[in-house]
Design an enzyme around this catalytic site. Structure first.
Site, short mmCIF file in Angstrom:
data_model
loop_
_atom_site.label_atom_id
_atom_site.label_comp_id
_atom_site.label_asym_id
_atom_site.label_seq_id
_atom_site.Cartn_x
_atom_site.Cartn_y
_atom_site.Cartn_z
N CYS A 177 0.83 -1.20 0.00
CA CYS A 177 0.00 0.00 0.00
C CYS A 177 0.87 1.26 0.00
CB CYS A 177 -0.87 0.03 1.25
SG CYS A 177 -2.08 -1.29 1.34
N CYS A 190 2.28 2.45 3.44
CA CYS A 190 3.20 1.61 4.23
C CYS A 190 4.37 1.09 3.41
CB CYS A 190 2.44 0.42 4.82
SG CYS A 190 1.06 0.90 5.85
N CYS A 243 1.89 -8.88 6.76
CA CYS A 243 0.57 -8.31 6.97
C CYS A 243 -0.45 -9.33 7.47
CB CYS A 243 0.07 -7.67 5.69
SG CYS A 243 0.14 -8.76 4.27
#
Ligand code: SF4
Length: 219
Positions: A194, A197, A216
């Site tokens: 993303c 991040c 994650c």
């Protein structure tokens, strides 16, 4: 090549294409390939579609992909003439309404849970196996990943055909077949997630940089 119905734990000596062939024979349409639109996705898509033109692909669209990632998604669909299924958590606005702003900063586990882990569980609810582009050299935590393993959490087989590949193997394959790939790799992003991040960096060092976090929750 004819593959005997050997135990699924005995595929370590097979090449990535042979692992995919074995898995496609065994699981057929009940196998689902995860696409992150990093460079490994380009390889897996090309290899598997050569074996099974009906292979099925999905992505977990967090709504926070880089523009280059959405471009890669479109380029791969165009190149291979396929449509990639999409699984999503709540919209960014809905997430903010429910959990406040910047959940990704305050509680990245919860944010990844909503945007990645829950959608993955939805994607895998009615399949027998999933395929990922995970490689052993990406991080110490991935160094023992088998080429195929039982995903106990989700009750499905997990196939990692590229487990023993390195970066050079991936790039050689991409260039040999002139595959579309995520242009962020050319701008210093070893790994791409993303926008919030991900920073440039070797390997996975740019993911949740300086936070001590490395995964994650998908793997
Ligand atoms: S990578 Fe960051 S923004 Fe993306 S889902 Fe996880 S915490 Fe949220």
């Amino acid at each position: 090549m004819t593959l005997a119905p050997s135990p699924l734990t005995d595929l370590e000596e097979l090449s990535s294409a042979e692992v995919l062939e074995h898995a496609a024979e065994r699981f057929g349409q009940r196998m689902y390939v995860a696409c992150s639109f990093q460079k490994e996705s380009s390889v897996l898509m090309h290899q598997l579609l050569e074996i099974d033109p009906q292979a099925r692909f999905f992505t977990l669209d967090t709504g926070l992909f880089f523009p280059e990632t959405y471009e890669t998604w479109a380029a791969l669909e165009h190149r291979f003439g396929i449509e990639i299924d999409v699984y999503q958590g709540p919209s960014v606005a809905r997430q903010a309404a429910l959990h406040g702003d910047e959940l990704w900063k305050r509680n990245p586990d919860a944010c990844c849970g909503l945007r990645k882990v829950s959608p993955l569980e939805e994607a895998l609810a009615d399949v027998d196996a999933w395929v990922s582009g995970l490689r052993r050299d990406q991080s110490p935590g991935r160094s023992r990943a088998p080429k195929i393993d039982w995903d106990d959490r989700r009750g499905v087989w997990k196939v990692n055909p590229l487990a023993d590949w390195d970066d050079r193997d991936v790039w050689r394959y991409i260039h040999r077949h002139d595959l579309p790939y995520n242009g962020l790799h050319d701008r210093g992003y070893g790994s791409i997630g993303c926008t919030h991040c991900t920073k440039p960096g070797e390997g996975r060092e740019g993911r949740w940089a300086n936070s001590g976090r490395s995964e994650c929750g998908l793997h």
